[in-house]
Write a protein that holds these residues in place. Structure first.
Motif, PDB file in Angstrom:
ATOM      1  N   GLY A  14       0.794  -1.229   0.000  1.00 26.49           N
ATOM      2  CA  GLY A  14       0.000   0.000   0.000  1.00 26.49           C
ATOM      3  C   GLY A  14       0.821   1.270   0.000  1.00 26.49           C
ATOM      4  O   GLY A  14       0.319   2.346  -0.334  1.00 26.49           O
ATOM      5  N   ARG A  15       2.079   1.171   0.370  1.00 17.50           N
ATOM      6  CA  ARG A  15       2.922   2.373   0.396  1.00 17.50           C
ATOM      7  C   ARG A  15       3.243   2.825  -1.031  1.00 17.50           C
ATOM      8  O   ARG A  15       3.420   1.997  -1.927  1.00 17.50           O
ATOM      9  N   GLU A  16       3.328   4.144  -1.212  1.00 17.68           N
ATOM     10  CA  GLU A  16       3.530   4.705  -2.556  1.00 17.68           C
ATOM     11  C   GLU A  16       4.640   5.745  -2.527  1.00 17.68           C
ATOM     12  O   GLU A  16       4.802   6.470  -1.545  1.00 17.68           O
ATOM     13  N   TRP A  17       5.382   5.811  -3.617  1.00 13.09           N
ATOM     14  CA  TRP A  17       6.454   6.784  -3.802  1.00 13.09           C
ATOM     15  C   TRP A  17       6.231   7.508  -5.124  1.00 13.09           C
ATOM     16  O   TRP A  17       5.636   6.965  -6.048  1.00 13.09           O
ATOM     17  N   LEU A  71      12.976   5.883 -13.844  1.00 14.52           N
ATOM     18  CA  LEU A  71      12.431   6.742 -12.789  1.00 14.52           C
ATOM     19  C   LEU A  71      11.978   5.913 -11.586  1.00 14.52           C
ATOM     20  O   LEU A  71      12.205   6.285 -10.433  1.00 14.52           O
ATOM     21  N   ALA A  72      11.352   4.781 -11.853  1.00 13.79           N
ATOM     22  CA  ALA A  72      10.860   3.917 -10.775  1.00 13.79           C
ATOM     23  C   ALA A  72      12.014   3.305  -9.979  1.00 13.79           C
ATOM     24  O   ALA A  72      11.848   2.995  -8.796  1.00 13.79           O
ATOM     25  N   SER A 105       4.958   4.709  -7.798  1.00 15.90           N
ATOM     26  CA  SER A 105       5.172   3.275  -7.580  1.00 15.90           C
ATOM     27  C   SER A 105       4.508   2.901  -6.268  1.00 15.90           C
ATOM     28  O   SER A 105       4.833   3.468  -5.229  1.00 15.90           O
ATOM     29  N   ARG A 106       3.574   1.946  -6.329  1.00 13.41           N
ATOM     30  CA  ARG A 106       2.868   1.508  -5.116  1.00 13.41           C
ATOM     31  C   ARG A 106       3.011  -0.001  -4.976  1.00 13.41           C
ATOM     32  O   ARG A 106       2.826  -0.753  -5.933  1.00 13.41           O
ATOM     33  N   VAL A 107       3.341  -0.449  -3.776  1.00  9.43           N
ATOM     34  CA  VAL A 107       3.483  -1.881  -3.508  1.00  9.43           C
ATOM     35  C   VAL A 107       2.089  -2.508  -3.451  1.00  9.43           C
ATOM     36  O   VAL A 107       1.258  -2.115  -2.634  1.00  9.43           O
ATOM     37  N   LEU A 108       1.837  -3.470  -4.338  1.00  9.36           N
ATOM     38  CA  LEU A 108       0.555  -4.185  -4.354  1.00  9.36           C
ATOM     39  C   LEU A 108       0.589  -5.447  -3.497  1.00  9.36           C
ATOM     40  O   LEU A 108      -0.377  -5.783  -2.827  1.00  9.36           O
ATOM     41  N   GLU A 109       1.707  -6.170  -3.586  1.00 13.06           N
ATOM     42  CA  GLU A 109       1.826  -7.411  -2.809  1.00 13.06           C
ATOM     43  C   GLU A 109       3.291  -7.787  -2.689  1.00 13.06           C
ATOM     44  O   GLU A 109       4.134  -7.313  -3.452  1.00 13.06           O
ATOM     45  N   LYS A 110       3.562  -8.660  -1.711  1.00 10.89           N
ATOM     46  CA  LYS A 110       4.911  -9.160  -1.453  1.00 10.89           C
ATOM     47  C   LYS A 110       4.838 -10.650  -1.168  1.00 10.89           C
ATOM     48  O   LYS A 110       3.881 -11.114  -0.561  1.00 10.89           O
ATOM     49  N   GLN A 111       5.880 -11.362  -1.590  1.00  4.55           N
ATOM     50  CA  GLN A 111       5.941 -12.803  -1.323  1.00  4.55           C
ATOM     51  C   GLN A 111       7.396 -13.203  -1.102  1.00  4.55           C
ATOM     52  O   GLN A 111       8.210 -13.059  -2.011  1.00  4.55           O
ATOM     53  N   PRO A 112       7.737 -13.698   0.106  1.00  2.00           N
ATOM     54  CA  PRO A 112       9.111 -14.182   0.320  1.00  2.00           C
ATOM     55  C   PRO A 112       9.412 -15.327  -0.641  1.00  2.00           C
ATOM     56  O   PRO A 112       8.517 -16.094  -1.017  1.00  2.00           O
ATOM     57  N   GLN A 113      10.679 -15.465  -1.010  1.00  2.00           N
ATOM     58  CA  GLN A 113      11.101 -16.520  -1.932  1.00  2.00           C
ATOM     59  C   GLN A 113      12.232 -17.332  -1.319  1.00  2.00           C
ATOM     60  O   GLN A 113      13.021 -16.808  -0.535  1.00  2.00           O
ATOM     61  N   GLY A 114      12.311 -18.574  -1.709  1.00  2.00           N
ATOM     62  CA  GLY A 114      13.433 -19.434  -1.329  1.00  2.00           C
ATOM     63  C   GLY A 114      13.665 -19.508   0.160  1.00  2.00           C
ATOM     64  O   GLY A 114      12.753 -19.727   0.946  1.00  2.00           O
ATOM     65  N   ARG A 115      14.894 -19.280   0.546  1.00  2.00           N
ATOM     66  CA  ARG A 115      15.321 -19.413   1.944  1.00  2.00           C
ATOM     67  C   ARG A 115      15.259 -18.090   2.701  1.00  2.00           C
ATOM     68  O   ARG A 115      15.972 -17.912   3.683  1.00  2.00           O
ATOM     69  N   GLY A 116      14.450 -17.177   2.238  1.00  2.90           N
ATOM     70  CA  GLY A 116      14.289 -15.915   2.934  1.00  2.90           C
ATOM     71  C   GLY A 116      15.327 -14.863   2.599  1.00  2.90           C
ATOM     72  O   GLY A 116      15.421 -13.846   3.272  1.00  2.90           O
ATOM     73  N   ARG A 118      15.450 -13.410  -0.413  1.00  2.00           N
ATOM     74  CA  ARG A 118      14.841 -12.519  -1.408  1.00  2.00           C
ATOM     75  C   ARG A 118      13.335 -12.639  -1.326  1.00  2.00           C
ATOM     76  O   ARG A 118      12.806 -13.585  -0.766  1.00  2.00           O
ATOM     77  N   GLY A 119      12.673 -11.656  -1.960  1.00  2.00           N
ATOM     78  CA  GLY A 119      11.232 -11.723  -2.060  1.00  2.00           C
ATOM     79  C   GLY A 119      10.762 -11.037  -3.326  1.00  2.00           C
ATOM     80  O   GLY A 119      11.436 -10.155  -3.859  1.00  2.00           O
ATOM     81  N   THR A 120       9.614 -11.467  -3.806  1.00  2.00           N
ATOM     82  CA  THR A 120       9.008 -10.835  -4.979  1.00  2.00           C
ATOM     83  C   THR A 120       8.115  -9.702  -4.510  1.00  2.00           C
ATOM     84  O   THR A 120       7.317  -9.867  -3.590  1.00  2.00           O
ATOM     85  N   VAL A 121       8.264  -8.556  -5.157  1.00  3.55           N
ATOM     86  CA  VAL A 121       7.426  -7.397  -4.883  1.00  3.55           C
ATOM     87  C   VAL A 121       6.671  -7.061  -6.165  1.00  3.55           C
ATOM     88  O   VAL A 121       7.268  -6.941  -7.232  1.00  3.55           O
ATOM     89  N   VAL A 122       5.351  -6.946  -6.048  1.00  4.06           N
ATOM     90  CA  VAL A 122       4.502  -6.574  -7.177  1.00  4.06           C
ATOM     91  C   VAL A 122       4.141  -5.100  -7.013  1.00  4.06           C
ATOM     92  O   VAL A 122       3.699  -4.677  -5.942  1.00  4.06           O
ATOM     93  N   TRP A 123       4.344  -4.340  -8.072  1.00  5.58           N
ATOM     94  CA  TRP A 123       4.187  -2.880  -8.055  1.00  5.58           C
ATOM     95  C   TRP A 123       3.101  -2.416  -9.015  1.00  5.58           C
ATOM     96  O   TRP A 123       3.001  -2.939 -10.126  1.00  5.58           O
ATOM     97  N   GLN A 124       2.337  -1.427  -8.613  1.00  5.48           N
ATOM     98  CA  GLN A 124       1.457  -0.684  -9.527  1.00  5.48           C
ATOM     99  C   GLN A 124       2.262   0.546  -9.948  1.00  5.48           C
ATOM    100  O   GLN A 124       2.650   1.353  -9.103  1.00  5.48           O
ATOM    101  N   ILE A 125       2.503   0.667 -11.228  1.00  5.58           N
ATOM    102  CA  ILE A 125       3.294   1.779 -11.768  1.00  5.58           C
ATOM    103  C   ILE A 125       2.383   2.663 -12.620  1.00  5.58           C
ATOM    104  O   ILE A 125       1.652   2.162 -13.473  1.00  5.58           O
ATOM    105  N   ARG A 126       2.455   3.959 -12.362  1.00  5.12           N
ATOM    106  CA  ARG A 126       1.703   4.932 -13.163  1.00  5.12           C
ATOM    107  C   ARG A 126       2.669   5.998 -13.645  1.00  5.12           C
ATOM    108  O   ARG A 126       3.463   6.517 -12.865  1.00  5.12           O
ATOM    109  N   VAL A 127       2.620   6.306 -14.938  1.00  2.00           N
ATOM    110  CA  VAL A 127       3.426   7.373 -15.523  1.00  2.00           C
ATOM    111  C   VAL A 127       2.491   8.544 -15.779  1.00  2.00           C
ATOM    112  O   VAL A 127       1.495   8.395 -16.491  1.00  2.00           O
ATOM    113  N   LEU A 128       2.815   9.679 -15.189  1.00  2.00           N
ATOM    114  CA  LEU A 128       1.979  10.874 -15.329  1.00  2.00           C
ATOM    115  C   LEU A 128       2.767  11.981 -16.013  1.00  2.00           C
ATOM    116  O   LEU A 128       3.986  12.089 -15.823  1.00  2.00           O
ATOM    117  N   ASN A 129       2.055  12.816 -16.776  1.00  2.00           N
ATOM    118  CA  ASN A 129       2.708  13.967 -17.386  1.00  2.00           C
ATOM    119  C   ASN A 129       2.548  15.194 -16.492  1.00  2.00           C
ATOM    120  O   ASN A 129       1.990  15.114 -15.393  1.00  2.00           O
TER     121      ASN A 129
END
Length: 159
Positions: A14-17, A71-72, A105-116, A118-129
């Motif tokens: 939910g956090r956004e930058w 930029l992201a 860039s907003r974090v949509l979801e996170k999932q730890p991977q392997g032995r902890g 690394r993790g996968t982060v899914v992002w919502q990306i919007r490009v604005l003018n």
């Protein structure tokens, strides 16, 4: 951009930058055309472009996507190991020479991977003018190092 890179645990869902702006220049478009070989006249020939619905030259859609990736990368600065996926990307409006684009860039979801390590982060990306119009948007996924991985690094003080 901060010198400190965020790790997986610091990316809250939910956090956004917001990135700084970057002006897209005619030179950027020409360089991208040369690099990719995409010399479609809609991008390079003002006379031709006047005959199109846009009435002037536009940036390559993939140039906008590439600039968004850069930029992201700094919004937020993250310990990214790999870019994994691009999904649902949509080109909503043209980017013109002289447009100032920025990325949210907003974090949509996170999932730890392997032995902890690394993790996968899914992002919502919007490009604005500069007019706050969304010109491109979609969802990406990246692989991000965890604090555990950083602590085990041979270059870290804990190693």
């Amino acid at each position: 951009m901060s010198d400190e890179l965020l790790c997986f645990e610091e990316l809250d869902v939910g956090r956004e930058w917001v990135s700084p702006e970057r002006v897209v220049s005619t030179e950027d478009i020409g360089c991208f055309a040369g690099l990719t070989g995409d010399r479609n006249p809609i991008h390079l020939d003002p006379e031709f472009a006047r005959t199109t619905p846009f009435r002037r030259c536009i940036a390559h859609g993939l140039l906008g996507l590439s600039l968004a990736g850069g930029l992201a990368a700094g919004a937020p600065p993250v310990r990214t190991v790999a870019f994994l996926e691009l999904r649902e990307w949509q080109f909503r409006a043209p980017v013109y020479p002289g447009d100032a684009i920025r990325v949210t860039s907003r974090v949509l979801e996170k999932q730890p991977q392997g032995r902890g390590r690394r993790g996968t982060v899914v992002w919502q990306i919007r490009v604005l003018n500069q007019n706050d119009r969304v010109v491109q948007e979609g969802v990406t996924a990246t692989l991000v190092e965890t604090a555990q991985k950083i602590a085990r690094s041979p270059n870290s003080a804990a190693a």
